[in-house]
Motif scaffolding. Structure first.
Motif, PDB file in Angstrom:
ATOM      1  N   UNK A 132       0.826  -1.207   0.000  1.00  0.00           N
ATOM      2  CA  UNK A 132       0.000   0.000   0.000  1.00  0.00           C
ATOM      3  C   UNK A 132       0.860   1.256   0.000  1.00  0.00           C
ATOM      4  N   UNK A 133       1.943   1.230   0.757  1.00  0.00           N
ATOM      5  CA  UNK A 133       2.847   2.384   0.781  1.00  0.00           C
ATOM      6  C   UNK A 133       3.440   2.634  -0.604  1.00  0.00           C
ATOM      7  N   UNK A 134       3.875   1.548  -1.261  1.00  0.00           N
ATOM      8  CA  UNK A 134       4.460   1.684  -2.587  1.00  0.00           C
ATOM      9  C   UNK A 134       3.461   2.202  -3.607  1.00  0.00           C
ATOM     10  N   UNK A 135       2.238   1.699  -3.539  1.00  0.00           N
ATOM     11  CA  UNK A 135       1.197   2.181  -4.448  1.00  0.00           C
ATOM     12  C   UNK A 135       0.866   3.646  -4.162  1.00  0.00           C
ATOM     13  N   UNK A 136       0.858   4.010  -2.880  1.00  0.00           N
ATOM     14  CA  UNK A 136       0.556   5.392  -2.509  1.00  0.00           C
ATOM     15  C   UNK A 136       1.598   6.353  -3.064  1.00  0.00           C
ATOM     16  N   UNK A 137       2.857   5.933  -3.096  1.00  0.00           N
ATOM     17  CA  UNK A 137       3.915   6.766  -3.676  1.00  0.00           C
ATOM     18  C   UNK A 137       3.622   7.029  -5.154  1.00  0.00           C
ATOM     19  N   UNK A 138       3.217   5.995  -5.873  1.00  0.00           N
ATOM     20  CA  UNK A 138       2.890   6.160  -7.294  1.00  0.00           C
ATOM     21  C   UNK A 138       1.692   7.082  -7.470  1.00  0.00           C
ATOM     22  N   UNK A 139       0.699   6.929  -6.611  1.00  0.00           N
ATOM     23  CA  UNK A 139      -0.481   7.791  -6.683  1.00  0.00           C
ATOM     24  C   UNK A 139      -0.088   9.238  -6.424  1.00  0.00           C
ATOM     25  N   UNK A 140       0.724   9.477  -5.405  1.00  0.00           N
ATOM     26  CA  UNK A 140       1.157  10.842  -5.083  1.00  0.00           C
ATOM     27  C   UNK A 140       1.906  11.475  -6.256  1.00  0.00           C
ATOM     28  N   UNK A 141       2.782  10.709  -6.894  1.00  0.00           N
ATOM     29  CA  UNK A 141       3.536  11.237  -8.030  1.00  0.00           C
ATOM     30  C   UNK A 141       2.594  11.584  -9.191  1.00  0.00           C
ATOM     31  N   UNK A 142       1.592  10.735  -9.411  1.00  0.00           N
ATOM     32  CA  UNK A 142       0.643  10.998 -10.489  1.00  0.00           C
ATOM     33  C   UNK A 142      -0.230  12.211 -10.164  1.00  0.00           C
ATOM     34  N   UNK A 143      -0.569  12.374  -8.887  1.00  0.00           N
ATOM     35  CA  UNK A 143      -1.334  13.556  -8.467  1.00  0.00           C
ATOM     36  C   UNK A 143      -0.512  14.812  -8.713  1.00  0.00           C
ATOM     37  N   UNK A 144       0.756  14.778  -8.314  1.00  0.00           N
ATOM     38  CA  UNK A 144       1.630  15.937  -8.501  1.00  0.00           C
ATOM     39  C   UNK A 144       1.773  16.301  -9.976  1.00  0.00           C
TER      40      UNK A 144
END
Length: 204
Positions: A132-144
């Motif tokens: 979940x942490x790893x997926x959240x990092x990808x989500x944050x980068x895509x949001x940015x």
């Protein structure tokens, strides 16, 4: 003094873990014996105990090694130039891995083992949290990058994505003839419709 070739040692260890995974998936943790693992791996009991002290250690290694492999995939995806494409690609890769028939049976065995082994349960919890942490990092980068709806909390999104991956395991377990390519396409469509920014109404 005899030296150990690290590459050969790692390769042999991996082959034992792969063979054991097949045994545990077929017979379950309790019914699988070290003799079963040795036969599947084509090694003697002495060789097995050179790598693992007992059957539980081999079983644990399956999930430890899988976590390391998944972490590597997520780390590579996090370095990609296009975080949105990287997220979709890594989810597709994980879905393909999880759809293997043996994975569903191993997950059931892991749940049973976790219920009676607190240390193993903590391992599974850490693995899930790391995913979940790893997926959240990808989500944050895509949001940015403006590629995902910024109103969606990344950790919650990661939890839903992980839940969809869990669903792949269930579907593959229930339907041995599952069309994986079709399921991956549907999963991709779900993610696109769920995560992409919502366009404002015309004239709004």
């Amino acid at each position: 003094m005899r030296t150990v070739d690290p590459a050969k040692h790692a390769a042999k260890r991996a082959s034992i873990v792969d063979a054991a995974a097949g045994c545990f998936a077929e017979k379950g943790f309790e019914r699988t014996t070290t003799a079963d693992i040795c036969r599947a791996a084509g090694i003697s009991s002495g060789s097995l105990f050179h790598y693992f002290p007992n059957k539980r250690a081999v079983f644990t290694a399956i999930f430890t090694d899988d976590a390391v492999e998944t972490a590597g995939r997520l780390e590579t995806a996090a370095q990609a130039d296009d975080p949105w494409a990287a997220l979709l690609d890594v989810v597709a890769e994980l879905a393909g891995q999880l759809a293997h028939p043996a994975v569903g049976r191993l997950v059931l065995e892991a749940a049973a083992q976790a219920a009676r082994d607190d240390e193993f349960a903590e391992l599974i919890h850490r693995n899930d949290s790391a995913l979940r942490d790893g997926l959240a990092v990808l989500v944050d980068r895509a949001v940015d990058a403006g590629l995902i709806d910024p109103g969606l909390p990344s950790r919650a999104v990661a939890g839903w994505v992980a839940g969809l991956l869990d669903a792949i395991i269930s579907r593959a377990s229930l339907d041995p003839d599952l069309d994986l390519a079709a399921e991956q396409a549907i999963l991709r469509t779900i993610l696109i419709r769920f995560l992409r920014p919502v366009s404002p109404p015309a004239g709004g």
